[in-house]
Design a protein around this motif. Sequence first.
Motif, mmCIF file in Angstrom:
data_model
loop_
_atom_site.group_PDB
_atom_site.id
_atom_site.type_symbol
_atom_site.label_atom_id
_atom_site.label_comp_id
_atom_site.label_asym_id
_atom_site.label_seq_id
_atom_site.Cartn_x
_atom_site.Cartn_y
_atom_site.Cartn_z
ATOM 1 N N ALA A 527 81.388 31.192 81.262
ATOM 2 C CA ALA A 527 80.752 32.960 81.395
ATOM 3 C C ALA A 527 79.749 33.617 80.916
ATOM 4 O O ALA A 527 78.408 34.583 81.411
ATOM 5 C CB ALA A 527 82.210 33.887 81.529
ATOM 6 N N LEU A 528 79.461 32.992 79.287
ATOM 7 C CA LEU A 528 78.325 34.025 78.972
ATOM 8 C C LEU A 528 77.248 33.423 79.410
ATOM 9 O O LEU A 528 76.108 34.338 79.731
ATOM 10 C CB LEU A 528 77.839 33.421 77.646
ATOM 11 C CG LEU A 528 79.237 34.301 76.278
ATOM 12 C CD1 LEU A 528 79.006 33.303 75.181
ATOM 13 C CD2 LEU A 528 78.153 35.043 76.108
ATOM 14 N N CYS A 531 76.685 35.031 83.072
ATOM 15 C CA CYS A 531 75.722 36.786 82.545
ATOM 16 C C CYS A 531 74.725 36.905 81.712
ATOM 17 O O CYS A 531 74.299 37.856 81.107
ATOM 18 C CB CYS A 531 76.475 37.689 81.815
ATOM 19 S SG CYS A 531 78.576 37.490 82.693
ATOM 20 N N LYS A 535 76.709 40.082 76.621
ATOM 21 C CA LYS A 535 78.532 40.209 76.077
ATOM 22 C C LYS A 535 79.130 41.183 76.718
ATOM 23 O O LYS A 535 80.307 41.094 77.216
ATOM 24 C CB LYS A 535 78.452 39.694 74.012
ATOM 25 C CG LYS A 535 78.054 39.348 73.957
ATOM 26 C CD LYS A 535 78.076 39.264 72.080
ATOM 27 C CE LYS A 535 77.480 38.214 71.675
ATOM 28 N NZ LYS A 535 75.740 38.058 71.633
ATOM 29 N N THR A 538 79.711 40.162 80.117
ATOM 30 C CA THR A 538 80.554 38.974 80.098
ATOM 31 C C THR A 538 82.357 38.848 79.649
ATOM 32 O O THR A 538 83.601 38.424 80.350
ATOM 33 C CB THR A 538 80.620 37.535 78.626
ATOM 34 O OG1 THR A 538 78.675 37.347 78.576
ATOM 35 C CG2 THR A 538 81.182 36.551 78.620
ATOM 36 N N GLN A 541 83.709 40.722 83.667
ATOM 37 C CA GLN A 541 84.077 40.002 84.950
ATOM 38 C C GLN A 541 84.755 37.926 83.795
ATOM 39 O O GLN A 541 85.498 38.270 84.488
ATOM 40 C CB GLN A 541 82.672 38.241 84.058
ATOM 41 C CG GLN A 541 83.324 36.775 85.379
ATOM 42 C CD GLN A 541 81.534 35.894 84.423
ATOM 43 O OE1 GLN A 541 80.860 36.221 85.249
ATOM 44 N NE2 GLN A 541 81.495 34.861 84.730
#
Length: 560
Positions: A527-528, A531, A535, A538, A541
């Motif tokens: 996810a990081l 994105c 943060k 992230t 998400q």
Amino acid sequence: MHHSATPSPPRPEIALSWRRSRMSGLSPAAPEVRVDPDAVDTGGRLATAARPVLAELAAQLGDAAFCVVLADRASRIVAPVVGGGGGLRARLEGLGVVAGGVFLEETTGTNSIATVHEVRRGLAVHGDEHYLEPFKRFSCYGHPITHPVTRRLEGVLDITCLSRDDSPLLGPFLARAARDVEERLLRSARVTEQRLLAAFQVASAGRRGPVLVLGEGVVLANPAAVELLDPVDHLRLRELAAGLSRRGGGRAGEGRTEEVALASGRTASVRFRALEAGAEGALFTFDDPEGSRRRGTAGTAGVSVRPPVAAPGTPVYIGGAPGTGRTARARELAAGAGVPLIAVDGSEAAALGTAGWLAALDEAAGAARSGGGLLLVEEVRLLPDACAVRVRRLLERPDRPWTALTGPPAGELAGGAAALAAGCPERIGLRPLRERTEELPSLVRAMVRSAGSEGRVRFTPTALAALAGHPWPGNLRELDTVVRTVLERRSAGDVTPADLPDGYRVSPRLRGMTPLERAEHDTITAALSACGGNKLRTARQLGISRTTLYSRLRALRITA
């Protein structure tokens, strides 16, 4: 008298701690302790296990000028300071050593709570080794408390005194006390697991819908829950359970109902509640009616089926590294349009010769045109110039068949192959598997289904977490090989990490983590990456708060 300009301490572990403290921008003048007494869990597992040990320590210390401090896994002090005769306790409390005080290196520098929390091993900090001036008059020893079952850090036990009262026996004395707490945690874990199992059995009795119990290091799920949920979903569900206490719904028997978007794309209604005292977990029951919304379902060769992005008749270029599922995506396009797939492979041009390959192309194009099928030209980068020219002319004809081309990412093409890709109004780019680990559970399920083992073999969350930690240079082709190898060895039952090929059982970079932590690690890092390291995006998400994200980043040692 101490001065702020002191030389760096000689011990490497202390020097590294000082460096981390400086990099965080912390001034040596005074601590920046954040105190949140409302966040202290006085009835939690750690506090309960430590209470009799702390009482025994208090009796042993009496009025001596020694203080014992217990901090939790967030490095937050969870119990009042034990002992502290001669005014020592009052001095420490004046520096923020109180229930709810959070001792991290970025706010309190080098000390035996914050630094032990950081390095996860016992450590002494003497006098001038402290980063902050107000702490230099003290000596302290800290020891981590690790859960014997999960091997997860539960907290830190510390003993502090004035430097003049320091003794080399304080380290062994504290280590023995920490082991006593760990032993009580072990006994508590056995009781807790029994209570979690009992709660799960009661909730599952007579119920066909999904039932899930999440405890610390424990996941209990009935077959319907196993089918519905991926390991990725556990992170979101744990966040919901944590929200019970924050929002006042944490008393046993009480709960809430929410709509939750699952990793599979389904939107399910979930009712969740905290379990009775002593169980230390949460119970989830799901309402997943027919017609639940999906973003996609698993398809051929382990590739997630998506609505075709190219309208039938529009040439499309499918680009990606070898093994990312380019051919499978072309099959999906044809299947979605209900037409046959007729393929020719550019890699065969060298063997067939230019004339032979062009004859095969003309035959396939004629079949696709007359039968309304999808003409697939694979590996266009390997086509000789004469063949690439013929394909380009085919794309320019008004009576051309619906055509799909495959090859590497379009940006890597040159010459005639680049011209072919440029002639396709539609593009499909396939990411490598290492960037799609969040899809791995559905990909594996699809491969199991394709091999005819659906309903007989299930990859457990721990096995999926082990697979998610690998770079997958061979992409879907490599994953499919691994899955088929496993199915040759196990024809029924649960697939655990022990069933995987040797090189896939544990990712070297994740050794030492529990399987659930490895699953969380890969979910968050993916996810990081998606994105761009942001943060806030992230957290959105993942469907969790920024506080939870930062906590997991620290706990899982993720730097971003």
